[in-house]
Design an enzyme around this catalytic site. Sequence first.
Site, PDB file in Angstrom:
ATOM      1  N   GLY A   1       0.645  48.729  -3.396  1.00  0.00           N
ATOM      2  CA  GLY A   1       1.888  49.353  -3.019  1.00  0.00           C
ATOM      3  C   GLY A   1       2.001  49.579  -1.517  1.00  0.00           C
ATOM      4  O   GLY A   1       1.334  48.917  -0.713  1.00  0.00           O
TER       5      GLY A   1
ATOM      6  N   ASP B   1       1.299  51.487 -12.679  1.00  0.00           N
ATOM      7  CA  ASP B   1       2.131  50.408 -13.217  1.00  0.00           C
ATOM      8  C   ASP B   1       1.402  49.521 -14.226  1.00  0.00           C
ATOM      9  O   ASP B   1       2.042  48.819 -15.012  1.00  0.00           O
ATOM     10  CB  ASP B   1       2.655  49.529 -12.079  1.00  0.00           C
ATOM     11  CG  ASP B   1       3.575  50.282 -11.142  1.00  0.00           C
ATOM     12  OD1 ASP B   1       4.043  51.374 -11.525  1.00  0.00           O
ATOM     13  OD2 ASP B   1       3.821  49.788 -10.025  1.00  0.00           O
TER      14      ASP B   1
ATOM     15  N   GLU C   1      -9.229  11.674  -1.675  1.00  0.00           N
ATOM     16  CA  GLU C   1      -9.449  10.261  -1.398  1.00  0.00           C
ATOM     17  C   GLU C   1     -10.119   9.559  -2.579  1.00  0.00           C
ATOM     18  O   GLU C   1      -9.760   8.426  -2.924  1.00  0.00           O
ATOM     19  CB  GLU C   1     -10.305  10.077  -0.141  1.00  0.00           C
ATOM     20  CG  GLU C   1      -9.688  10.637   1.125  1.00  0.00           C
ATOM     21  CD  GLU C   1     -10.155  12.052   1.428  1.00  0.00           C
ATOM     22  OE1 GLU C   1     -10.368  12.352   2.613  1.00  0.00           O
ATOM     23  OE2 GLU C   1     -10.297  12.858   0.472  1.00  0.00           O
TER      24      GLU C   1
ATOM     25  N   CYS D   1     -16.213  10.993   1.587  1.00  0.00           N
ATOM     26  CA  CYS D   1     -14.979  10.215   1.455  1.00  0.00           C
ATOM     27  C   CYS D   1     -14.882   9.116   2.502  1.00  0.00           C
ATOM     28  O   CYS D   1     -14.307   8.048   2.245  1.00  0.00           O
ATOM     29  CB  CYS D   1     -13.776  11.142   1.546  1.00  0.00           C
ATOM     30  SG  CYS D   1     -13.621  12.231   0.103  1.00  0.00           S
TER      31      CYS D   1
ATOM     32  N   ALA E   1      13.027  57.665  -5.759  1.00  0.00           N
ATOM     33  CA  ALA E   1      12.131  58.785  -5.471  1.00  0.00           C
ATOM     34  C   ALA E   1      11.284  59.131  -6.687  1.00  0.00           C
ATOM     35  O   ALA E   1      10.153  59.610  -6.567  1.00  0.00           O
ATOM     36  CB  ALA E   1      12.943  60.003  -5.025  1.00  0.00           C
TER      37      ALA E   1
ATOM     38  N   HIS F   1     -12.520  14.826  -4.614  1.00  0.00           N
ATOM     39  CA  HIS F   1     -11.681  14.926  -3.440  1.00  0.00           C
ATOM     40  C   HIS F   1     -10.458  14.028  -3.600  1.00  0.00           C
ATOM     41  O   HIS F   1     -10.430  13.127  -4.430  1.00  0.00           O
ATOM     42  CB  HIS F   1     -12.472  14.516  -2.196  1.00  0.00           C
ATOM     43  CG  HIS F   1     -13.452  15.545  -1.748  1.00  0.00           C
ATOM     44  ND1 HIS F   1     -14.227  15.397  -0.618  1.00  0.00           N
ATOM     45  CD2 HIS F   1     -13.783  16.761  -2.261  1.00  0.00           C
ATOM     46  CE1 HIS F   1     -14.999  16.460  -0.452  1.00  0.00           C
ATOM     47  NE2 HIS F   1     -14.748  17.294  -1.450  1.00  0.00           N
TER      48      HIS F   1
END
Length: 336
Positions: free
Chosen positions: A270, A195, A46, A79, A159, A44
């Site tokens: 998309g 893609d 601290e 902590c 397009a 952590h």
Amino acid sequence: MGAALALGERGRGRTAPNPNVGCVVVRDGLVVGRGWTQPGGRPHAEAMALAQAGEKSRGATVYVTLEPCAHESPRGPACSTLLVEAGVARVVIALGDPDPRTNGAGAARLRDAGIAVNEGVRTAEARRSMAGFLARLEKGRPLVTLKLATSLDGQIALASGESQWITGAPARAHTHLERSRHEAILVGRRTMETDKPGLDVRLPGLEERSPKRLFLTRHPRESGDPASSSSLPQEQPAPRFRGGDGWGVLGSPEDIVTLEGVNHLFVEGGAETAAAFLRADLVDRLLLYRAPILIGAGRAALGDIGLARLGDAHDRWRLVESRMLGKDHMEAYERA
């Protein structure tokens, strides 16, 4: 506290399911210890800051962005206990910890030990910094950022489908920085197949912070999906992740509640996937990149988001950041 908040940002996207906390230890006007939550949630902030400060922690003031935890863990001590043992004189806290295992108990432990505690310093900034962790506790799901890169007239492609590139190199670099701050990134099945995006982080020094990849499909069991498996029982939900460098699959936006180890989810396309998350009211943050170009008859950034009346579209989003990235304009919005 500003320095602690900046340190906490270093851990964003890497600390889930823990929060990305920052901590600064100050003694005699000098910073003697700095820390932020490390990958995987430990150590952590601290613990890291106190270890760096060493004996200089005694009598020091500690600035921390989240209330020090009060619960013991097999992975490390609480902590609040560490701060008491270190002999600090004062602790300044930005935000109380809503985790029921702490939720006031950490601050109480400090006060019981005679440590001065100040709370509520730069709370709004701390909430924004740790919004993913808070979404997990308050909504049972990750914080969702929806990214859109469009022309001035709201198109994401010609397009014909050509879309590389709508925005310039500085905006694309900023997108990679945003990816590095999320544990997982999601696109629609059509985007994934058409893609074949890498969805990784390609910024020098940050390559290892590439998020886990997910795609959304209405038919997660079809043999054409790379995440499908005939060995999986058909009555079981879609797998959360396939592991390694593979893809995870979700059957609906609502399935994000099943994601483990994800405080921040980056939705990158998309149009139908973006619309599906908006329609399900699961978007917490909008990240819009607009290029100074006009496309005309192209592909719109969004499909149907379920809006019945124009009046319902107003007062839903609040602008929180705006900047130029080269020739492109970036705007960030949060839910109002």
